[in-house]
Design a protein around this motif. Structure first.
Motif, short mmCIF file in Angstrom:
data_model
loop_
_atom_site.label_atom_id
_atom_site.label_comp_id
_atom_site.label_asym_id
_atom_site.label_seq_id
_atom_site.Cartn_x
_atom_site.Cartn_y
_atom_site.Cartn_z
N GLN A 92 0.82 -1.22 0.00
CA GLN A 92 0.00 0.00 0.00
C GLN A 92 0.85 1.27 0.00
O GLN A 92 0.32 2.38 0.06
N GLU B 85 -0.03 3.99 -2.54
CA GLU B 85 -1.41 4.45 -2.60
C GLU B 85 -1.51 5.79 -1.88
O GLU B 85 -0.71 6.11 -1.00
N ASP B 86 -2.48 6.60 -2.25
CA ASP B 86 -2.62 7.92 -1.62
C ASP B 86 -3.40 7.77 -0.32
O ASP B 86 -4.55 8.19 -0.20
N THR B 87 -2.72 7.19 0.64
CA THR B 87 -3.36 6.94 1.93
C THR B 87 -2.32 7.06 3.03
O THR B 87 -1.13 6.81 2.81
N SER B 88 -2.76 7.46 4.22
CA SER B 88 -1.87 7.44 5.39
C SER B 88 -1.81 6.02 5.92
O SER B 88 -2.77 5.24 5.77
N SER C 195 2.05 10.34 6.49
CA SER C 195 1.02 11.11 5.79
C SER C 195 0.82 10.63 4.36
O SER C 195 1.71 10.01 3.76
N LYS C 196 -0.34 10.94 3.80
CA LYS C 196 -0.61 10.63 2.40
C LYS C 196 0.42 11.31 1.51
O LYS C 196 0.85 12.44 1.79
N ASN D 59 -0.09 12.83 -1.21
CA ASN D 59 -0.65 14.09 -1.65
C ASN D 59 -0.47 15.19 -0.61
O ASN D 59 -0.17 16.34 -0.95
#
Length: 267
Positions: A94, A97-100, A110-111, A113
């Motif tokens: 993961q 992926e744009d996730t924390s 942090s994400k 982004n």
């Protein structure tokens, strides 16, 4: 007080060496300048296969650009730093992926982004005046070390402070193989900043409180910029951007965010 810390990954042989005041100011909009491409320091060009491949990071960067990140220097840095090396092995799939993601001790990475957005905001400071690299940057909350690695690509010098000993040690180990001579790591209370390295051209925080600590404002250089999450009147968090000008502090309140709470002391 101790001398300025040297980052432990500065190696030659491959072996390790031994009540804040609420700010009031004018709201203004800053128009980003077209960034020049900076040459990141301390990292070889990314190669490899699988998660080590530059292609998987290129896909992440493409997504960041589609989400509105248009600073070429920041996008290049995001594409160079291998995020999967900063997360637990069970979560590596993961990593891009744009996730924390959890990193232990109740903290998160942090994400992508959010990291890119906050660093891009720092680079839009009027005092930067189109320079390729930021000057000296203070990071509040080292966490796993990922954001410090990205900052190392876009700043001449990075001071990163972490209040949790377990995360401080983990970040040291994560960053050690990268051999970043411009990163200095401090174990201490981030709410106090790090006066020994001040003044800073930029300050970035990975935790948010009710107000921005006055110590950070005191340590910000004239013309410098601070980006941090802060609590709004509704009790939610939002990004705040604060510029230090000869006329005083000017601040902008931006989009909602969700960061871990800012705490004092060490643990």
């Amino acid at each position: 007080m101790k001398q300025r810390p040297s980052f432990p990954a500065r190696l030659d042989s491959g072996k390790p060496q031994a009540a804040p005041k609420t700010l009031l100011g004018a709201t203004r909009v800053v128009t980003p300048q077209s960034p020049a491409r900076a040459k990141p320091v301390g990292m070889a060009s990314p190669t490899g296969v699988g998660l080590d491949s530059s292609a998987i990071r290129a896909r992440m960067v493409k997504k960041l650009a589609e989400q509105g990140i248009d600073d070429a220097v920041v996008l290049e840095a995001m594409g160079r730093v291998e995020r999967h090396r900063f997360v637990d092995s069970a979560l590596v799939n993961q990593a891009y992926e744009d996730t924390s993601l959890p990193i232990g001790l109740g903290q998160t990475i942090s994400k992508p982004n959010v990291v890119a957005r906050m660093i891009a905001l720092l680079r839009e400071a009027p005092g930067l005046q189109g320079a390729q690299l930021m000057g000296r940057v203070l990071e509040i909350g080292t966490g796993c070390g990922y954001q410090a690695a990205v900052l190392a690509c876009v700043a001449r010098e990075v001071y990163s402070i972490e209040r949790l000993r377990g995360l401080h040690d983990k970040a040291r180990e994560n960053l050690r193989p990268m051999r970043l001579p411009n990163v200095h790591m401090i174990f201490g209370d981030g709410m106090l900043g790090y006066a020994q390295g001040a003044p800073y051209s930029a300050i970035i925080s990975a935790a948010g409180g009710e107000n921005v600590p006055q110590a950070w404002m005191d340590q910000l250089a004239m013309g410098g910029r601070l980006v941090a999450p802060t609590q709004t009147q509704s009790g939610q968090q939002a990004l705040v951007v604060i510029d230090k000008t000869p006329q005083g502090f000017q601040q902008m309140l931006l989009e909602p965010v969700n960061f871990v709470p800012l705490k004092s002391g060490i643990a």
